[in-house]
Write a protein that holds these residues in place. Structure first.
Motif, PDB file in Angstrom:
ATOM      1  N   ASP A  39       0.806  -1.222   0.000  1.00  0.00           N
ATOM      2  CA  ASP A  39       0.000   0.000   0.000  1.00  0.00           C
ATOM      3  C   ASP A  39       0.839   1.272   0.000  1.00  0.00           C
ATOM      4  OD1 ASP A  39      -2.237  -1.557   0.005  1.00  0.00           O
ATOM      5  OD2 ASP A  39      -2.639  -1.357   2.152  1.00  0.00           O
ATOM      6  N   THR A  40       2.143   1.144   0.302  1.00  0.00           N
ATOM      7  CA  THR A  40       3.009   2.323   0.341  1.00  0.00           C
ATOM      8  C   THR A  40       4.104   2.241  -0.724  1.00  0.00           C
ATOM      9  OG1 THR A  40       4.402   1.265   2.038  1.00  0.00           O
ATOM     10  CG2 THR A  40       2.595   2.692   2.796  1.00  0.00           C
ATOM     11  N   GLY A  41       3.856   1.451  -1.759  1.00  0.00           N
ATOM     12  CA  GLY A  41       4.800   1.383  -2.873  1.00  0.00           C
ATOM     13  C   GLY A  41       5.719   0.189  -2.872  1.00  0.00           C
ATOM     14  N   GLY A  42       5.605  -0.682  -1.869  1.00  0.00           N
ATOM     15  CA  GLY A  42       6.440  -1.879  -1.819  1.00  0.00           C
ATOM     16  C   GLY A  42       5.822  -3.029  -2.598  1.00  0.00           C
ATOM     17  N   THR A  43       6.388  -4.212  -2.398  1.00  0.00           N
ATOM     18  CA  THR A  43       5.867  -5.406  -3.058  1.00  0.00           C
ATOM     19  C   THR A  43       5.530  -6.458  -2.022  1.00  0.00           C
ATOM     20  OG1 THR A  43       8.032  -6.487  -3.299  1.00  0.00           O
ATOM     21  CG2 THR A  43       7.346  -4.945  -5.054  1.00  0.00           C
ATOM     22  N   ALA A  44       4.641  -7.367  -2.410  1.00  0.00           N
ATOM     23  CA  ALA A  44       4.248  -8.431  -1.493  1.00  0.00           C
ATOM     24  C   ALA A  44       5.442  -9.304  -1.129  1.00  0.00           C
ATOM     25  CB  ALA A  44       3.145  -9.279  -2.133  1.00  0.00           C
ATOM     26  N   ALA A  45       6.327  -9.567  -2.105  1.00  0.00           N
ATOM     27  CA  ALA A  45       7.486 -10.420  -1.847  1.00  0.00           C
ATOM     28  C   ALA A  45       8.434  -9.775  -0.851  1.00  0.00           C
ATOM     29  CB  ALA A  45       8.212 -10.720  -3.159  1.00  0.00           C
ATOM     30  N   ALA A  46       8.712  -8.478  -1.024  1.00  0.00           N
ATOM     31  CA  ALA A  46       9.615  -7.783  -0.108  1.00  0.00           C
ATOM     32  C   ALA A  46       9.000  -7.682   1.287  1.00  0.00           C
ATOM     33  CB  ALA A  46       9.940  -6.393  -0.643  1.00  0.00           C
ATOM     34  N   PHE A  47       7.706  -7.408   1.346  1.00  0.00           N
ATOM     35  CA  PHE A  47       7.005  -7.318   2.626  1.00  0.00           C
ATOM     36  C   PHE A  47       7.062  -8.647   3.371  1.00  0.00           C
ATOM     37  CE2 PHE A  47       2.946  -7.205   5.111  1.00  0.00           C
ATOM     38  CZ  PHE A  47       3.262  -6.134   5.924  1.00  0.00           C
ATOM     39  N   GLN A  48       6.861  -9.746   2.646  1.00  0.00           N
ATOM     40  CA  GLN A  48       6.902 -11.072   3.257  1.00  0.00           C
ATOM     41  C   GLN A  48       8.307 -11.408   3.731  1.00  0.00           C
ATOM     42  OE1 GLN A  48       5.904 -14.332   0.643  1.00  0.00           O
ATOM     43  NE2 GLN A  48       5.407 -15.692   2.339  1.00  0.00           N
ATOM     44  N   ALA A  49       9.334 -11.022   2.944  1.00  0.00           N
ATOM     45  CA  ALA A  49      10.711 -11.301   3.337  1.00  0.00           C
ATOM     46  C   ALA A  49      11.060 -10.603   4.650  1.00  0.00           C
ATOM     47  CB  ALA A  49      11.670 -10.851   2.234  1.00  0.00           C
ATOM     48  N   VAL A  50      10.591  -9.377   4.827  1.00  0.00           N
ATOM     49  CA  VAL A  50      10.845  -8.644   6.069  1.00  0.00           C
ATOM     50  C   VAL A  50      10.169  -9.352   7.243  1.00  0.00           C
ATOM     51  CG1 VAL A  50      10.382  -6.491   7.301  1.00  0.00           C
ATOM     52  CG2 VAL A  50      11.213  -6.437   4.932  1.00  0.00           C
ATOM     53  N   GLN A  51       8.942  -9.795   7.053  1.00  0.00           N
ATOM     54  CA  GLN A  51       8.232 -10.505   8.125  1.00  0.00           C
ATOM     55  C   GLN A  51       8.929 -11.808   8.484  1.00  0.00           C
ATOM     56  OE1 GLN A  51       4.329 -10.449   6.057  1.00  0.00           O
ATOM     57  NE2 GLN A  51       3.529  -9.467   7.903  1.00  0.00           N
ATOM     58  N   GLN A  52       9.377 -12.544   7.469  1.00  0.00           N
ATOM     59  CA  GLN A  52      10.049 -13.816   7.731  1.00  0.00           C
ATOM     60  C   GLN A  52      11.381 -13.602   8.441  1.00  0.00           C
ATOM     61  OE1 GLN A  52      10.122 -15.463   3.760  1.00  0.00           O
ATOM     62  NE2 GLN A  52       8.282 -16.670   4.126  1.00  0.00           N
ATOM     63  N   ALA A  53      12.086 -12.542   8.071  1.00  0.00           N
ATOM     64  CA  ALA A  53      13.346 -12.234   8.753  1.00  0.00           C
ATOM     65  C   ALA A  53      13.103 -11.947  10.229  1.00  0.00           C
ATOM     66  CB  ALA A  53      14.017 -11.032   8.078  1.00  0.00           C
ATOM     67  N   TRP A  54      12.055 -11.197  10.504  1.00  0.00           N
ATOM     68  CA  TRP A  54      11.739 -10.881  11.904  1.00  0.00           C
ATOM     69  C   TRP A  54      11.340 -12.134  12.681  1.00  0.00           C
ATOM     70  CZ3 TRP A  54      12.718  -7.191  15.170  1.00  0.00           C
ATOM     71  CH2 TRP A  54      11.987  -7.104  16.359  1.00  0.00           C
ATOM     72  N   GLU A  55      10.652 -13.041  12.042  1.00  0.00           N
ATOM     73  CA  GLU A  55      10.274 -14.289  12.714  1.00  0.00           C
ATOM     74  C   GLU A  55      11.503 -15.092  13.134  1.00  0.00           C
ATOM     75  OE1 GLU A  55       7.721 -16.414  10.103  1.00  0.00           O
ATOM     76  OE2 GLU A  55       6.058 -14.990  10.271  1.00  0.00           O
ATOM     77  N   LEU A  56      12.591 -14.968  12.378  1.00  0.00           N
ATOM     78  CA  LEU A  56      13.803 -15.723  12.697  1.00  0.00           C
ATOM     79  C   LEU A  56      14.623 -15.082  13.811  1.00  0.00           C
ATOM     80  CD1 LEU A  56      15.063 -16.766   9.147  1.00  0.00           C
ATOM     81  CD2 LEU A  56      14.241 -18.288  10.946  1.00  0.00           C
ATOM     82  N   ILE A  57      14.669 -13.749  13.858  1.00  0.00           N
ATOM     83  CA  ILE A  57      15.581 -13.099  14.812  1.00  0.00           C
ATOM     84  C   ILE A  57      14.920 -12.011  15.648  1.00  0.00           C
ATOM     85  CG2 ILE A  57      17.614 -13.592  13.391  1.00  0.00           C
ATOM     86  CD1 ILE A  57      17.543 -10.674  12.452  1.00  0.00           C
ATOM     87  N   GLY A  58      13.602 -11.834  15.520  1.00  0.00           N
ATOM     88  CA  GLY A  58      12.936 -10.772  16.274  1.00  0.00           C
ATOM     89  C   GLY A  58      12.864 -11.039  17.760  1.00  0.00           C
ATOM     90  N   ASP A  59      12.713 -12.277  18.133  1.00  0.00           N
ATOM     91  CA  ASP A  59      12.708 -12.650  19.551  1.00  0.00           C
ATOM     92  C   ASP A  59      14.147 -12.957  19.976  1.00  0.00           C
ATOM     93  OD1 ASP A  59      11.048 -13.788  22.003  1.00  0.00           O
ATOM     94  OD2 ASP A  59      12.626 -15.243  21.536  1.00  0.00           O
ATOM     95  N   PRO A  60      14.609 -12.430  21.099  1.00  0.00           N
ATOM     96  CA  PRO A  60      16.007 -12.645  21.506  1.00  0.00           C
ATOM     97  C   PRO A  60      16.401 -14.117  21.601  1.00  0.00           C
ATOM     98  CG  PRO A  60      15.039 -10.874  22.790  1.00  0.00           C
ATOM     99  CD  PRO A  60      13.924 -11.464  21.979  1.00  0.00           C
ATOM    100  N   GLU A  61      15.501 -14.965  22.091  1.00  0.00           N
ATOM    101  CA  GLU A  61      15.837 -16.382  22.184  1.00  0.00           C
ATOM    102  C   GLU A  61      15.915 -17.019  20.800  1.00  0.00           C
ATOM    103  OE1 GLU A  61      13.220 -18.433  24.778  1.00  0.00           O
ATOM    104  OE2 GLU A  61      13.804 -17.284  26.558  1.00  0.00           O
ATOM    105  N   ASP A  62      14.978 -16.666  19.912  1.00  0.00           N
ATOM    106  CA  ASP A  62      15.036 -17.177  18.541  1.00  0.00           C
ATOM    107  C   ASP A  62      16.298 -16.684  17.837  1.00  0.00           C
ATOM    108  OD1 ASP A  62      12.636 -18.477  18.862  1.00  0.00           O
ATOM    109  OD2 ASP A  62      11.443 -16.887  17.907  1.00  0.00           O
ATOM    110  N   ARG A  63      16.639 -15.437  18.117  1.00  0.00           N
ATOM    111  CA  ARG A  63      17.844 -14.872  17.492  1.00  0.00           C
ATOM    112  C   ARG A  63      19.098 -15.615  17.947  1.00  0.00           C
ATOM    113  NH1 ARG A  63      19.813  -8.513  18.042  1.00  0.00           N
ATOM    114  NH2 ARG A  63      21.736  -8.730  16.792  1.00  0.00           N
ATOM    115  N   ALA A  64      19.159 -15.919  19.219  1.00  0.00           N
ATOM    116  CA  ALA A  64      20.324 -16.651  19.733  1.00  0.00           C
ATOM    117  C   ALA A  64      20.418 -18.030  19.105  1.00  0.00           C
ATOM    118  CB  ALA A  64      20.235 -16.756  21.258  1.00  0.00           C
TER     119      ALA A  64
END
Length: 319
Positions: A39-64
């Motif tokens: 909705d702000t000029g990005g793409t669905a693929a890029a938006f999903q990649a950002v979400q998936q990256a956060w799922e991997l390292i957004g939580d400190p324990e998951d990041r470790a």
């Protein structure tokens, strides 16, 4: 996110250093969510990649866990999700990928060391990057691999891709001969990953893994992981033509093989130009393509195949 070592790490997706603090990591994530949202000029693929990256390292324990190599990632390329089995998996892949092996199935003749040069370069650059005094560290440690620069990870991805292709075609049968890691000419660094001779013809094959989806566009392979100056099909064509002139052989077709998940369709064909008929293929489909041929052209006679095999055996030099 792709499990390939060549795929962008979650830190690279979020545009931060691996040692960044959690607050800065969160700010980068929120900023990129806004920037990549459709909705702000990005793409669905890029938006999903950002979400998936956060799922991997957004939580400190998951990041470790990710930093230690314990979460889903490069360790799973060979089907081994246990971090402890990462090094053993790659070492066993290297020792079993080429040549014939025991068992009831008659396997194709196979020569050379698939992925050998890429592994040597990976190990050399990895040890240089690790620095002195680290000889006792396992260069295949998943946490270490994940923290390495992408150009080093790319070499490991290529080695694994070449080894996986060699395993995929090894069961084609005694009517096929495969040469791996073939030098094009002593004066150049170029090589052909695999040359396959069978009843359907003689094929030059490149095994690739760019860590991201790819497709054909205007007769060439494009994708986020491919550099603007890269020409995978044209490079393969030039290498095969150079080798063919020296060996006195003519290739039936040119094939680039990629991981199944990186190609939306089972295969795609170049429709125009001098590369007409060249194939971009999912790895699981490659054995069928080599059995049936890249097109409906005639099949090699037994005598002709024997002549080509003899000529190739005399001409092939390995990198």
């Amino acid at each position: 996110m792709s499990d390939s070592p060549a795929a962008p790490s979650p830190y690279e997706v979020l545009g931060v250093r691996p040692d960044v603090g959690h607050d800065e990591l969160r700010r980068a994530y929120r900023r990129l969510l806004r920037e990549t949202h459709p909705d702000t000029g990005g793409t669905a693929a890029a938006f999903q990649a950002v979400q998936q990256a956060w799922e991997l390292i957004g939580d400190p324990e998951d990041r470790a866990r990710y930093d230690r190599g314990e979460s889903v990632g490069v360790a799973d390329i060979s089907g081994d999700s246990a971090a402890g089995g990462f090094s053993a998996t790659f070492h066993s892949a290297r020792s079993s990928s080429g040549g014939s092996s025991g068992g009831a199935t008659v396997r194709a003749r196979s020569y050379g060391h698939p992925g050998g040069r890429s592994r040597e370069r990976f190990l050399s650059l990895m040890r240089e990057w690790m620095g002195r005094g680290t000889d006792d560290r396992d260069p295949y440690d998943p946490g270490l691999v994940r923290s390495a620069p992408r150009e080093i990870r790319q070499l490991l991805a290529v080695a694994l891709a070449e080894e996986a292709t060699a395993r995929a075609v090894a069961g084609l049968g005694i009517g096929f001969t495969i040469w791996n890691d073939v030098a094009v000419h002593p004066s150049t660094d170029a090589k052909i990953d695999h040359i396959v001779l069978g009843p359907a013809g003689l094929f030059a094959i490149r095994s690739a893994d760019w860590g991201a989806p790819v497709k054909l566009a205007k007769g060439e392979i494009v994708g986020d992981g491919i550099g603007p100056d890269e020409e995978p099909f044209h490079d393969l064509y030039r290498a095969a033509k150079s080798f063919g002139r020296q060996a006195g052989v003519r290739f039936t077709g040119y094939i680039v093989v990629v991981p199944d998940d990186d190609l939306e369709v089972p295969f795609d064909v170049v429709r125009r130009g001098r590369l007409t008929g060249s194939l971009l293929v999912r790895r699981s489909l490659l054995p069928r393509v080599l059995r049936d041929g890249a097109n409906a052209a005639g099949r090699e006679s037994v005598d002709r195949a024997f002549e080509l095999r003899t000529r190739l055996q005399e001409a092939v030099r390995f990198v």
